[in-house]
Design a protein around this motif. Structure first.
Motif, mmCIF file in Angstrom:
data_model
loop_
_atom_site.group_PDB
_atom_site.id
_atom_site.type_symbol
_atom_site.label_atom_id
_atom_site.label_comp_id
_atom_site.label_asym_id
_atom_site.label_seq_id
_atom_site.Cartn_x
_atom_site.Cartn_y
_atom_site.Cartn_z
ATOM 1 N N ALA A 94 1.366 6.534 1.918
ATOM 2 C CA ALA A 94 0.083 5.881 1.639
ATOM 3 C C ALA A 94 -0.996 6.937 1.815
ATOM 4 O O ALA A 94 -0.711 8.073 2.197
ATOM 5 C CB ALA A 94 -0.140 4.697 2.580
ATOM 6 N N GLN A 137 0.808 -1.218 0.000
ATOM 7 C CA GLN A 137 0.000 0.000 0.000
ATOM 8 C C GLN A 137 0.844 1.272 0.000
ATOM 9 O O GLN A 137 0.325 2.368 -0.168
ATOM 10 C CB GLN A 137 -0.999 0.026 1.164
ATOM 11 N N LYS A 141 -1.620 10.778 -0.793
ATOM 12 C CA LYS A 141 -0.248 10.295 -0.582
ATOM 13 C C LYS A 141 0.739 11.458 -0.633
ATOM 14 O O LYS A 141 1.626 11.576 0.214
ATOM 15 C CB LYS A 141 0.125 9.252 -1.636
ATOM 16 N N ASP A 142 0.584 12.314 -1.650
ATOM 17 C CA ASP A 142 1.473 13.467 -1.779
ATOM 18 C C ASP A 142 1.333 14.400 -0.583
ATOM 19 O O ASP A 142 2.328 14.946 -0.088
ATOM 20 C CB ASP A 142 1.171 14.238 -3.068
ATOM 21 N N THR A 183 3.877 3.823 -1.410
ATOM 22 C CA THR A 183 4.662 4.256 -2.564
ATOM 23 C C THR A 183 5.979 4.781 -2.023
ATOM 24 O O THR A 183 5.993 5.616 -1.107
ATOM 25 C CB THR A 183 3.933 5.378 -3.334
ATOM 26 N N GLU A 210 -3.848 9.572 -4.816
ATOM 27 C CA GLU A 210 -2.495 10.070 -5.094
ATOM 28 C C GLU A 210 -2.273 11.433 -4.453
ATOM 29 O O GLU A 210 -1.198 11.712 -3.930
ATOM 30 C CB GLU A 210 -2.226 10.119 -6.599
ATOM 31 N N LEU A 267 8.162 6.513 2.553
ATOM 32 C CA LEU A 267 7.017 5.693 2.164
ATOM 33 C C LEU A 267 5.750 6.493 2.404
ATOM 34 O O LEU A 267 5.583 7.092 3.465
ATOM 35 C CB LEU A 267 6.981 4.404 2.989
ATOM 36 N N LEU A 296 9.236 7.059 -2.222
ATOM 37 C CA LEU A 296 9.600 8.334 -2.823
ATOM 38 C C LEU A 296 11.091 8.575 -2.629
ATOM 39 O O LEU A 296 11.720 7.952 -1.773
ATOM 40 C CB LEU A 296 8.783 9.471 -2.196
ATOM 41 N N ASP A 329 7.913 12.299 -6.633
ATOM 42 C CA ASP A 329 8.022 11.300 -7.702
ATOM 43 C C ASP A 329 8.358 9.941 -7.094
ATOM 44 O O ASP A 329 9.246 9.855 -6.242
ATOM 45 C CB ASP A 329 9.117 11.676 -8.696
ATOM 46 N N PRO A 330 7.683 8.878 -7.549
ATOM 47 C CA PRO A 330 8.018 7.545 -7.026
ATOM 48 C C PRO A 330 9.482 7.190 -7.307
ATOM 49 O O PRO A 330 10.049 7.590 -8.320
ATOM 50 C CB PRO A 330 7.077 6.625 -7.793
#
Length: 173
Positions: free
Chosen positions: A93, A80, A138-139, A82, A135, A91, A84, A171-172
Motif C-alpha cells: 500500500a 487498499q 507502493k513499489d 495490491t 503507485e 501486499l 505482488l 507486477d500485481p
C-alpha cells in the motif's frame, strides 16, 4: 539494504540521509529472536529496526518488523493493498508493505514444516494522505520490504531464499 531499497527510501521519505535505531537493531539479531520464538506464532510484530530521516530533514519514521505466522496466508487482503508475486504473499500500500515467505532451515530445530516469516515496512506515526505518485510509493515500500525479507531469509539460511526472487517483482499478482 540493497541499492534499490536505498533509492526507494528516498521515494518514501523524500530524503537521502537517514539515522537508525540502536546498533543491536539488526537483521541478524531479528533472525536470532525469530528462531527463539519458533515454533510458536507471534501475536505481535517485533522490530528489526527503525529508520529515521537525519537531523535537519523533515521528520519521518519507518518501522521494519518481523513476525512468525502460523501457516500460509489464507485471508483476503484489504482493498487498499495490491498483491505482488513474491514469497507466499506480498501486499503493498502507499504506507506499508508486508512479505510472507516459507523458510526451511537447519536453524529451526526439529522442524517438520517450514516457518512462515513475515517482514513488514510501515510508516510510523500519524498517517497522512500520500504525497506524490501512489503507485511509486507502493513499489517503494515493496522494494524496501523485499530487501529486508531477502536479508532475513539469508540470515535464517532458508532453502532457496524462502522462494524470494533476487530482485523485487512489482507486477500485481
Amino acid at each position: 539494504m540493497s541499492t534499490g531499497a536505498s533509492k526507494a527510501l528516498k521515494v518514501i521519505t523524500g530524503s537521502s540521509r537517514f539515522g537508525t535505531t540502536a546498533p543491536e537493531s539488526t537483521v541478524a539479531q531479528a533472525a536470532t529472536d525469530l528462531v527463539e520464538a519458533w515454533p510458536y506464532p507471534t501475536d505481535r510484530r517485533d522490530d528489526i529496526c527503525r529508520v529515521y530521516t537525519a537531523a535537519g530533514e523533515p521528520e519521518f519514521e519507518l518501522r521494519i518488523t518481523w513476525g512468525l505466522a502460523g501457516g500460509p496466508p489464507t485471508r483476503t487482503p484489504a482493498p487498499q493493498f495490491t498483491a505482488l508475486k513474491m514469497g507466499e504473499e506480498t501486499l503493498a500500500a502507499e504506507y506499508k508493505a508486508v512479505i510472507q515467505f516459507a523458510c526451511r532451515s537447519d536453524r529451526f530445530p526439529n522442524a517438520t514444516k517450514p516457518a512462515h516469516v513475515a517482514v513488514g515496512v510501515e510508516r510510523w506515526g500519524v498517517r497522512r494522505e500520500p504525497e506524490g505518485d501512489v503507485e511509486a510509493l507502493k513499489d517503494a515500500y515493496a522494494t524496501v520490504a523485499h530487501s529486508f525479507s531477502l536479508a532475513m531469509a539469508g540470515e535464517l539460511r532458508c532453502e532457496k531464499n524462502g522462494g524470494l526472487p533476487a530482485e523485487p517483482v512489482l507486477d500485481p499478482a
